[in-house]
Write an enzyme that holds these catalytic residues in place. Structure first.
Site: not given
Length: 483
Positions: A136, A139, A243, A337
């Site tokens: 993404h 990110e 991420h 993440e």
């Protein structure tokens, strides 16, 4: 080979430069005051104050010098990232190899750098692992973490025994940015929102892979097509996808046959290797400075016990990269993440590196846990693409062109099932211990006239999980990959 190989104790060094370290460079009085104020104020990060409305004043970013020996803690655009990767590969030719797996929609190279004691040649019996970041585009923390990880590996090889052991026994492939087009339109300091998330055609790349549970009708994109071809050519055993927007290690499955999308009350969708995925996720979270606390980023966000979650239990999605890696190729991929804020200010990057440095290294080392070996015929010739599975764990994996295989497993007693065209299927019992991988070599006997029905009968299971779907055909023959 790893017969009897023991894990060395970690000796990862502290960062050599403190947040408030002064250099020999000349500095103006206003800049000095900014630095001193930044050093005196505690808990000034977007990460820890995200959602509290704290207005952080950003220091002026320093200029990026592509040939500098030490990588600065600033964001690097595509051209700067390319110069850094090329300079690193030129400076450390015995530890790195730079290649591109393809181009983005707008023609930017999807760079991968191999960091290993044998970057250009396959090391027999030694596994390939990978990190993929910035799928993404907005990110951005993972993208910079990968650049600093590359630098940390090459500069620590001769001084840190743990890093030397890891690079001597592993080929590490790092793709810092899978979505450079999205990154180019993202804005520093933006914690939420979708600007830059998608590729240049408006596709979410982490919803663009084939899916086992539901048909994915989204048109394949150049970036995801490049990844599919890449992992079809290199037998990766372990992978991490970086991420932002949360602080958690999320593991497969991301999808489930009967869930409501975007629901925070979803049920887990567990793989046959759930114990392994939980272990890998805990390895990352527990070595992270904050992740294992399981604190929610915002009051409206969920909290995660021990800093890990099953993907579908968090929220189900179709076409995710980690499920594709696992189901199609038997590669254990975990989604990492690493920041509550998707694109925090650059002055916080050092903190993110300090938080994640140990986790990034220890996670990759887990590829040396479990069983590994070779599958050959009676004359010792390697059998390529022999299909294997651990009995009771019906997502399979295959041998390389050299007959090699790897499987991450926790200590215990297991049975390996091996089958290949023209050979009698075999079952082999083995034991896994905690300290070093089990070396298991399997010799297959030819099946003269062996009926295919019997082969299918022996390998069919009652579970609905596939052994390993047939890989898609390569989209191009123009890209050459290090073996």
């Amino acid at each position: 080979m790893f017969s009897g190989l023991e894990f060395p104790k970690a000796s990862l060094r502290e960062s050599e430069r403190g947040v408030c370290e002064m250099t020999s460079q000349k500095i103006t009085l206003p800049a000095l005051l900014v630095l001193l104020c930044a050093c005196m104020v505690e808990n000034l990060s977007v990460e820890e104050n995200y959602g509290n409305g704290l207005n952080v004043s950003l220091p002026e970013p320093r200029a990026y010098i592509p040939d500098a020996h030490l990588l600065d803690f600033v964001y690097h655009n595509h051209e700067e990232m390319t110069r850094f990767l090329r300079a690193t590969s030129a400076r450390y030719p015995n530890l790195t190899a730079l290649y591109s797996i393809g181009k983005s929609v707008q023609g930017r190279d999807l760079w991968v750098i191999v960091v290993s004691a044998s970057p250009y040649e396959h090391m027999l019996g030694k596994p390939d692992v990978k990190y993929v970041a910035n799928i993404h585009g907005n990110e951005a923390v993972g993208r910079e973490l990968m650049l600093h990880l590359i630098q940390y590996f090459v500069t620590s090889y001769t001084t840190d025994p743990y890093i030397k052991w890891l690079l001597d026994n592993t080929r590490i492939h790092i793709l810092p940015s899978l979505n450079p087009d999205g990154y180019a339109v993202s804005k520093e300091g933006t914690c939420d929102g979708g600007q830059g998330r998608y590729n240049a055609r408006g596709f979410d790349l982490n919803r663009n892979f084939p899916d086992y549970f539901k048909q994915n009708n989204k048109r394949g994109q150049p970036e995801t097509d490049a990844v599919k071809e890449w992992i079809s050519k290199i037998q990766f055993s372990l992978s991490g996808s970086l991420h932002g927007g949360a602080l958690v290690a999320s593991y497969p499955y991301d999808n489930t046959p009967n869930s409501m999308f975007q629901s925070y009350a979803s049920s887990p969708s567990l793989t046959p290797d759930d114990d392994i995925f939980r272990h890998l996720s805990l390895t990352y979270a527990s070595n992270h400075a904050k992740m294992s606390r399981g604190v929610a980023c915002k009051t409206s966000s969920p909290s995660f016990e021990n800093g890990i979650t099953n993907g579908a239990a968090w929220y189900p999605l179709t076409g995710g990269m980690q499920d594709y890696n696992y189901i199609w190729y038997g590669c254990m991929e975990v989604t990492l993440e690493v920041s509550c804020c998707k694109y925090p200010p650059a002055h916080e990057l050092r903190k993110y590196w300090d938080d994640n440095q140990l986790s990034l290294v220890k996670f990759l080392a887990e590829v040396h846990r479990g069983v590994q070996g070779f599958v050959t015929d009676s004359s010792g010739t390697p059998i390529e693409k022999a299909s294997l599975k651990i009995k009771g764990r019906d997502v399979g994996f295959q041998t390389t062109r050299y007959g090699e295989f790897w499987r991450i497993l926790l200590p215990g007693v297991y049975k390996l099932e091996v089958y290949a065209d023209g050979f009698i299927p075999r079952e082999v019992d083995f034991m896994v211990v905690d300290q070093h991988p089990t070396l298991l070599n399997v010799t297959m006997q030819p099946a003269k006239g062996y009926h295919m029905y019997n082969l299918l009968k022996l390998t069919t299971t009652t579970t609905s999980i596939p052994r390993t779907p047939s890989p898609p055909k390569a989209t191009s023959d123009l890209i050459s990959f290090p073996e």
